[in-house]
Design a protein around this motif. Structure first.
Motif, PDB file in Angstrom:
ATOM      1  N   GLU A 214       0.819  -1.211   0.000  1.00 61.01           N
ATOM      2  CA  GLU A 214       0.000   0.000   0.000  1.00 61.01           C
ATOM      3  C   GLU A 214       0.850   1.257   0.000  1.00 61.01           C
ATOM      4  OE1 GLU A 214      -3.022   0.026   2.998  1.00 61.01           O
ATOM      5  OE2 GLU A 214      -4.194  -1.497   1.933  1.00 61.01           O
ATOM      6  N   TRP A 215       1.980   1.240   0.732  1.00 58.39           N
ATOM      7  CA  TRP A 215       2.877   2.384   0.720  1.00 58.39           C
ATOM      8  C   TRP A 215       4.252   1.957   1.188  1.00 58.39           C
ATOM      9  CZ3 TRP A 215       4.878   3.327   5.540  1.00 58.39           C
ATOM     10  CH2 TRP A 215       4.101   3.022   6.658  1.00 58.39           C
ATOM     11  N   ASP A 216       5.237   2.757   0.822  1.00 54.49           N
ATOM     12  CA  ASP A 216       6.572   2.551   1.376  1.00 54.49           C
ATOM     13  C   ASP A 216       7.272   3.899   1.530  1.00 54.49           C
ATOM     14  OD1 ASP A 216       7.752   3.293  -1.081  1.00 54.49           O
ATOM     15  OD2 ASP A 216       8.224   1.245  -1.658  1.00 54.49           O
ATOM     16  N   ARG A 217       8.327   3.886   2.329  1.00 58.18           N
ATOM     17  CA  ARG A 217       9.162   5.071   2.518  1.00 58.18           C
ATOM     18  C   ARG A 217      10.615   4.626   2.438  1.00 58.18           C
ATOM     19  NH1 ARG A 217       5.324   6.310   6.975  1.00 58.18           N
ATOM     20  NH2 ARG A 217       3.988   8.037   6.312  1.00 58.18           N
ATOM     21  N   GLU A 218      11.393   5.368   1.670  1.00 58.85           N
ATOM     22  CA  GLU A 218      12.823   5.086   1.546  1.00 58.85           C
ATOM     23  C   GLU A 218      13.605   6.204   2.218  1.00 58.85           C
ATOM     24  OE1 GLU A 218      14.012   4.407  -2.461  1.00 58.85           O
ATOM     25  OE2 GLU A 218      12.730   2.637  -2.720  1.00 58.85           O
ATOM     26  N   TYR A 219      14.390   5.856   3.234  1.00 56.06           N
ATOM     27  CA  TYR A 219      15.110   6.834   4.054  1.00 56.06           C
ATOM     28  C   TYR A 219      16.555   6.944   3.602  1.00 56.06           C
ATOM     29  CZ  TYR A 219      11.031   6.409   7.050  1.00 56.06           C
ATOM     30  OH  TYR A 219       9.744   6.409   7.531  1.00 56.06           O
TER      31      TYR A 219
ATOM     32  N   SER B  28      11.599   9.455   0.768  1.00 57.24           N
ATOM     33  CA  SER B  28      10.546   9.485  -0.242  1.00 57.24           C
ATOM     34  C   SER B  28       9.390   8.613   0.229  1.00 57.24           C
ATOM     35  CB  SER B  28      11.060   8.977  -1.592  1.00 57.24           C
ATOM     36  OG  SER B  28      12.063   9.828  -2.092  1.00 57.24           O
ATOM     37  N   TRP B  29       8.178   9.119   0.054  1.00 62.13           N
ATOM     38  CA  TRP B  29       6.959   8.395   0.469  1.00 62.13           C
ATOM     39  C   TRP B  29       6.148   8.108  -0.783  1.00 62.13           C
ATOM     40  CZ3 TRP B  29       2.449  11.042   3.580  1.00 62.13           C
ATOM     41  CH2 TRP B  29       1.507  10.073   3.935  1.00 62.13           C
ATOM     42  N   ARG B  30       5.849   6.835  -1.019  1.00 60.99           N
ATOM     43  CA  ARG B  30       5.149   6.434  -2.237  1.00 60.99           C
ATOM     44  C   ARG B  30       3.875   5.666  -1.876  1.00 60.99           C
ATOM     45  NH1 ARG B  30       9.515   3.446  -5.977  1.00 60.99           N
ATOM     46  NH2 ARG B  30       9.436   1.987  -4.240  1.00 60.99           N
ATOM     47  N   ILE B  31       2.803   5.964  -2.604  1.00 56.20           N
ATOM     48  CA  ILE B  31       1.512   5.299  -2.441  1.00 56.20           C
ATOM     49  C   ILE B  31       1.272   4.430  -3.669  1.00 56.20           C
ATOM     50  CG2 ILE B  31      -0.941   5.620  -1.956  1.00 56.20           C
ATOM     51  CD1 ILE B  31       0.875   6.848   0.157  1.00 56.20           C
TER      52      ILE B  31
END
Length: 762
Positions: free
Chosen positions: A716-721, A728-731
């Motif tokens: 559903e979503w991920d975040r790459e730190y 980055s936050w992706r839906i």
């Protein structure tokens, strides 16, 4: 008073969808005098359309409420096709006072809303339908929300069934139904929730929730500008529209209330309800907490500050925020803080959340969580929420492991002084909303709980609530919330924060726009809030947008936090302060907070098992903050303790489902500042063994890639730190395509990126 005009149809034959219909063949009168109208099956577009509403509708709400969104409220979208497959009969008008008395003989009714029954709970409306079903041997029930809007629209697509102008009271629509867009608001069967985007057939709403749908009018009021009388949203065109939605707790009833109902005669559709998606606030909540007492050395000053809310800059929350993944309904005005430590060590906070101005009908309570062992707050979410009723004044309280959430609805017609929910699992699940069972006389109040709740040595609970003018009232229960009563007295100030004295007295500090000899008032009661002795404190009085907080620390001392300045009287001493007292507020050791903290506003404080005092601020725009400190810092001061980047003594932990499978696995250790912080990978699992949420930590900070999956295993979503503090936050949609992407640095939105197409593409 709302006037109900009895407008008769001009002829017994009228036209709907191009066909002549004989009214006499479609209408029947039942045993209690309700005219039941047959509604043919069909399809319609449910929800608000894409066209802006006429200015005549929007301007009619301005000045009484803040100006409304040009295309309707967020919960009226997306517009979607709904098909009603079977005919049903619906009452031509709402159930009347006399008809409801047949079911409940002691019901009095409200002449202001006559002839319609009003102030009726959803539960009693359902009970009436069951009584009528038994009486006649037929299936009576409340209309589903879709049936209500389908019957109301009667083939129209305009804001009202009468076009762009609200119908006159009593004027029938094409089906011959009356008062659906005038008169009292009306209960529907459904649990309230957001709309799906796909076509629906015979929908019955959500599988659960805290509120049932209300249609046909809003729920709040404001004072009319002309004559000072109450002005009901039922009289404002915006809230009467075919697509407008409101909601309330099914137990809510009040002699002053404006919610009634009409009935449907038909079997209940056999459609499965829509699944409820819990808030992230209540998702993946641990039930165990290692090292709860791990904290800073109490002999050394500790001070740490973090921001709480995402900041979009000049980008609108209603469009950009929702586009990039913020919760629908999240606003931009956060006020009236609450904070508490859960039994598992998590910090929970709440504010009221408004899209525009304070007390907007779309105002909700918002809740947020900082999970134990982390150093960052999750994004806020609107919860709990009664649509078209401005929810406000949240208060969290940890009652020896039982979490309470009190809140109010200051402008709800017939509102109680407060309402509440409880949780026995750290806020993962909550009880239904409870309206207080008030016994005995109740004096004037404003439905706004204040930031402190106490339990005395006898077991009595005291909740301070705003009174009228410069006073507060204590509501008390001696049976754990089964019954409540007004303690009788009134404190010397509005927004009085409460603590129990060492001698068992009730000690109230502070008061908005009140003072004694130019100083903040103190109110002490030794008779359970019946009477008070009022005196002055050594602190300056507070004004608009300000409220102090007082708590009893584990050491036995009192801790106090407030602003240094009084805004209305312009007695400006910039900044805020904290203070300790060893003698129950007779004398204080006071220390100014660092100069960059110019105000704490409506502030709240609590203390964790590790000795850290947690403070959350309000009205400190653009950034509400969370301050952590200890008693040593109040006594000695000192610089902020740097954020740690290492931990030691790392251990692994696990919680299981009842069948023994892993629910969550994680690891953590002790940082140089003494706190327990997460270190390494943390993974939550669904009962079927699939991963739900996976994240990695370095000294309590997220690192690498964080991912959340649904029950079907779809991302559903991920975040790459990144190492520079950005992420980055992706839906993602169900097909795995990126539907939204944004780049952040801490709590600041840096950039909104265009969707990249297929998952993984750059």
């Amino acid at each position: 008073m709302k006037r109900y005009l009895l407008v008769a149809a001009a002829a017994s034959v009228f036209v709907l969808a191009g066909a002549a219909v004989d009214k006499t063949a479609r209408e029947t009168v039942n045993s209690i005098g309700l005219t039941m109208v047959r509604i043919a099956p069909g399809s319609f577009e449910m929800g608000a359309g894409s066209e802006p509403l006429p200015e005549t509708i929007l301007s009619a709400a301005g000045g009484v409420m803040s100006k409304r969104p040009s295309q309707g409220d967020f919960d009226e979208t997306p517009a979607h096709k709904v098909t009603i497959t079977k005919s049903f009969r619906i009452s031509q008008t709402e159930v009347t006072i006399d008809q409801f008395r047949m079911f409940k003989p002691d019901y009095k009714g409200n002449p202001e809303h006559a002839p319609s029954a009003s102030g009726v709970s959803w539960n009693d409306a359902v009970g009436f339908c069951q009584w009528l079903s038994h009486k006649e041997g037929k299936n009576y029930r409340l209309p589903t929300e879709a049936e209500w809007e389908y019957a109301c629209r009667a083939g129209t697509k305009t804001p009202f069934y009468s076009g762009n102008t609200a119908p006159a009271p009593g004027a029938p629509n094409a089906w011959g139904l009356k008062n659906m867009e005038s008169g009292v608001a009306e209960w529907c069967f459904d649990w309230y929730g957001l709309y799906p985007s796909t076509p629906q057939t015979d929908p019955v709403g959500m599988a659960g929730g805290i509120a049932r749908v209300v249609r046909g009018a809003g729920l709040d009021y404001r004072k009319a500008a002309v004559n000072g009388n109450k002005l009901y949203p039922a009289e404002l065109p915006y809230f009467e529209r075919s697509s407008n939605r409101a909601s309330e707790a099914p137990v809510f009833s009040s002699p002053e209330g404006n919610i009634g109902f009409r009935v449907v005669e038909a079997p209940m559709p056999k459609t499965q309800p829509l699944p409820v998606t819990p808030t992230f606030f209540s998702t993946d909540v641990k039930q165990t907490a290692p090292e709860l007492t791990a904290g800073p050395d109490p002999t050394k000053p500790y001070y740490h500050v973090r921001r709480m809310f995402p900041y979009l800059g000049d980008r609108p929350m209603a469009t950009v925020g929702r586009q990039i993944g913020m919760a629908p309904g999240l606003g931009i005005t956060y006020h009236n803080s609450a904070v508490q430590v859960c039994p598992n060590g998590d910090l929970v906070a709440a504010y009221y959340d408004s899209p525009r101005n304070e007390n907007d009908p779309d105002q909700t309570v918002l809740s947020m969580r900082m999970r134990y062992g982390t150093d960052e707050w999750d994004n806020p979410e609107p919860w709990p929420d009664f649509a078209d009723a401005a929810d406000a004044a949240p208060v969290y309280w940890n009652d020896h492991g039982r979490m309470w959430l009190f809140f109010g609805s200051p402008r709800l017609v017939g509102a109680p002084p407060f309402q509440y929910m409880t949780s026995m699992d750290n806020g993962a699940t909550w009880s239904a909303v409870v309206m207080p069972n008030l016994l005995g006389p109740v004096g004037d109040y404003t439905p706004q709980p204040i930031n402190s709740v106490v339990r005395t040595s006898t077991g009595a609970i005291f909740l301070p609530v705003d009174g009228k003018g410069g006073s507060s009232v204590l509501f008390t229960t001696t049976d754990d919330g089964k019954t409540w009563h007004d303690s009788g007295g009134r404190t010397g100030g509005r927004h009085t924060t409460l603590v129990i004295g060492k001698d068992g007295s009730l000690m109230g500090f502070g008061g908005k726009n009140t003072n004694i000899d130019g100083f903040m008032p103190k109110s002490i009661s030794t008779d359970g809030g019946k009477t008070y002795v009022k005196s002055k404190t050594p602190f300056l009085p507070l004004g608009s947008g300000q409220r102090p907080s007082i708590i009893r620390l584990a050491s036995g001392r009192l801790f106090f936090v407030a602003d240094n300045h009084n805004r209305p009287t312009k007695r400006e001493i910039p900044g805020a302060f904290v203070a300790l007292s060893d003698d129950d507020g007779v004398t204080w050791q006071k220390r100014a907070l660092p100069p960059e903290i110019t105000s704490v506003g409506y502030v709240t404080a609590t203390q964790g098992p590790n000795g850290i005092i947690h403070i959350v601020t309000s009205k400190t725009r653009p950034h509400e903050i969370n301050i952590d400190l200890n008693e040593a810092w109040v006594r000695e001061g000192g610089p902020e303790v740097p954020t740690p980047d290492t931990v030691s003594e790392v251990k692994s932990y696990r919680e299981n489902y009842p069948n023994g499978s892993a629910r969550v696995t994680w690891s953590g250790g002790v940082a140089p500042d003494g706190r327990f912080l997460l270190q390494g990978e943390q993974t939550f699992y669904y009962p079927n063994g699939r991963k739900q949420w996976e994240s990695s930590y370095k000294a309590g900070k997220k690192t690498g890639t964080e991912t959340f999956w649904n029950t079907r295993g779809q991302k559903e979503w991920d975040r790459e730190y990144q190492n520079d503090g950005t992420y980055s936050w992706r839906i993602f949609d169900p097909a795995g395509h990126i539907t939204a992407e944004s780049r952040w640095k801490g709590k600041d939105l840096v950039e909104v990126l265009p969707p990249q197409g297929a998952a993984g593409e750059k």
